[in-house]
Design an enzyme around this catalytic site. Structure first.
Site, mmCIF file in Angstrom:
data_model
loop_
_atom_site.group_PDB
_atom_site.id
_atom_site.type_symbol
_atom_site.label_atom_id
_atom_site.label_comp_id
_atom_site.label_asym_id
_atom_site.label_seq_id
_atom_site.Cartn_x
_atom_site.Cartn_y
_atom_site.Cartn_z
ATOM 1 N N THR A 197 21.492 1.382 -35.042
ATOM 2 C CA THR A 197 20.457 2.020 -36.162
ATOM 3 C C THR A 197 19.119 0.869 -36.752
ATOM 4 O O THR A 197 20.149 -0.550 -37.446
ATOM 5 C CB THR A 197 20.942 2.620 -37.491
ATOM 6 O OG1 THR A 197 21.341 4.001 -37.292
ATOM 7 C CG2 THR A 197 19.824 3.490 -37.804
ATOM 8 N N ARG A 221 27.405 14.706 -31.561
ATOM 9 C CA ARG A 221 27.268 15.089 -32.589
ATOM 10 C C ARG A 221 25.912 14.361 -32.846
ATOM 11 O O ARG A 221 25.309 13.737 -32.881
ATOM 12 C CB ARG A 221 28.307 14.247 -33.133
ATOM 13 C CG ARG A 221 28.148 13.389 -34.599
ATOM 14 C CD ARG A 221 27.593 12.478 -34.934
ATOM 15 N NE ARG A 221 27.118 11.667 -36.149
ATOM 16 C CZ ARG A 221 26.990 10.201 -36.260
ATOM 17 N NH1 ARG A 221 26.087 10.260 -35.566
ATOM 18 N NH2 ARG A 221 26.726 9.984 -37.868
ATOM 19 N N GLY A 275 23.514 12.337 -36.629
ATOM 20 C CA GLY A 275 23.664 12.259 -38.027
ATOM 21 C C GLY A 275 22.350 12.181 -38.653
ATOM 22 O O GLY A 275 21.494 13.285 -38.609
ATOM 23 N N THR A 282 20.658 4.080 -43.387
ATOM 24 C CA THR A 282 21.455 3.902 -42.653
ATOM 25 C C THR A 282 23.263 3.704 -43.230
ATOM 26 O O THR A 282 22.953 3.929 -44.077
ATOM 27 C CB THR A 282 21.370 1.912 -41.746
ATOM 28 O OG1 THR A 282 22.135 1.603 -40.851
ATOM 29 C CG2 THR A 282 21.804 1.265 -42.770
ATOM 30 N N GLY A 283 24.209 4.114 -42.239
ATOM 31 C CA GLY A 283 25.186 4.547 -42.713
ATOM 32 C C GLY A 283 25.511 5.646 -41.944
ATOM 33 O O GLY A 283 25.085 6.063 -41.029
#
Ligand code: SD4
Length: 340
Positions: free
Chosen positions: A200, A228, A230, A251-252
């Site tokens: 990302t 999926r 995020g 991010t993450g």
């Protein structure tokens, strides 16, 4: 007391009688400014800075900036990135401007620049989000070419490697485990097994006119379940801009960012008077509180800037860094402070 003649002289130079010891405040010195996640941010910031340094709009800067990362085949963002567990690269992106206009695309396949499609959604439709085949259809109608459905050499290797075990264990962005390859300066993060460890880039900018914008673009978690999504394409989660206050991006592990509406939370914490760094820290603490001991198994990082051009970032655990640029010769990495 300052003599009247001196005062008039300073005033005629456009300088405040009270601020004459430093002719520019720190805040002014940091406008324009752009910050972005991870080491890929250095190259992305350069493109954003090319816009900002000419007095351009933050919106154009954050679009041009992350397009560099999207286009790089040697990176973890964009069509060169890791596929989902069925072998397809699916991209998510969003963008937001100083008027709270926003656009987003998700589960988009075979389009090189999702951030620019997100901008078209924002500017050319009455909607905020388009997903899947509808987003792809819109992109093509807007003149974005359909790219071949082919994994990059790196991604094919990583996917073949993943297929051996096909273990569905989505863990991203933890870079302190000692398995990170020795980095060349500003090289993207890579693991010993050749896999990218994150996917990302989020970018927020303040332009010379004092306006804020942000963008976020991702291939999402590597080898994710098909379909999926995020946090990255979700306004308020992966990105949020309020032109009165500031801008933040994340991010993450997206699921944990969504749970707390992470980027919106960071901006609201800045509204309450927190510095960008403190706002990011409090958002990270909220995730840790929710996750409990399981927080050590995930990574989330936030970065933020405020209306004055102050910036900061915070993450759950060591290993997250971000790129800051506010002059031709000031484009550098800042290690994210961490809690665990
Ligand atoms: C996601 N937040 O899809 C993204 C992943 C990420 O570095 O940030 N990777 O959940």
């Amino acid at each position: 007391m300052l003599a009247r003649r001196s005062f008039l002289k300073l005033s005629s130079l456009g300088l405040s009688a009270f601020g004459f010891s430093s002719f520019r405040s720190e805040a002014d010195a940091r406008k324009p400014i752009v910050i972005s996640t991870w080491r890929e941010g250095i190259e992305a910031n350069k493109a954003a800075w090319a816009v900002l340094s000419k007095g351009g709009r933050a919106l154009d800067a954050v679009e041009q900036g992350v397009r560099v990362t999207e286009a790089s085949q040697n990176c973890c963002v964009g069509l060169g990135a890791n596929p989902d567990r069925d072998g397809y690269v699916t991209l998510d992106s969003c963008i937001m401007d100083e008027f709270s206009n926003c656009g987003s695309v998700a589960f988009l396949e075979r389009i090189k620049h999702p951030v620019s499609v997100a901008r078209r959604v924002m500017e050319k439709t009455p909607h905020v989000m388009l997903v899947g085949s509808g987003a792809q259809q819109f992109a093509q109608a807007e003149g974005f070419p359909l790219e071949p459905q082919k994994l990059s050499v790196e991604a094919q290797k990583a996917y073949d490697n993943w297929l051996i075990k096909s273990e569905y264990k989505p863990v991203i962005n933890i870079e302190n485990s000692g398995n990170l390859k020795k980095q060349e300066a500003f090289a993207p993060h890579k693991l010993e097994n050749g896999n990218w460890n994150h996917d990302t880039i989020g970018m927020v900018a303040l332009d010379a006119n004092g306006n804020l914008s942000g963008s976020c673009t991702t291939s999402g978690m590597g080898f994710k379940m098909r379909g999926r999504l995020g946090d990255s394409p979700i306004i308020g989660a992966g990105l949020f801009v309020d032109n009165e206050i500031g801008a933040a991006t994340a991010t993450g592990q997206g699921e944990d960012v969504i749970r707390i509406c992470g980027s919106h939370l960071v901006v609201e914490l800045m509204r309450q008077g927190n510095s960008p760094e403190m706002a990011c820290k409090k958002a990270v603490e909220r995730i840790i509180k929710i996750k409990g001991p399981a927080a050590k198994d995930i990574q989330v990082g936030f970065i933020a800037i405020n209306k004055k051009g102050e910036y900061g970032g915070y993450c759950i655990q060591k290993g997250f860094d971000f790129a800051v640029c506010y002059a031709d010769d000031k484009n550098f990495m800042v290690p994210g402070k961490f809690i665990i």
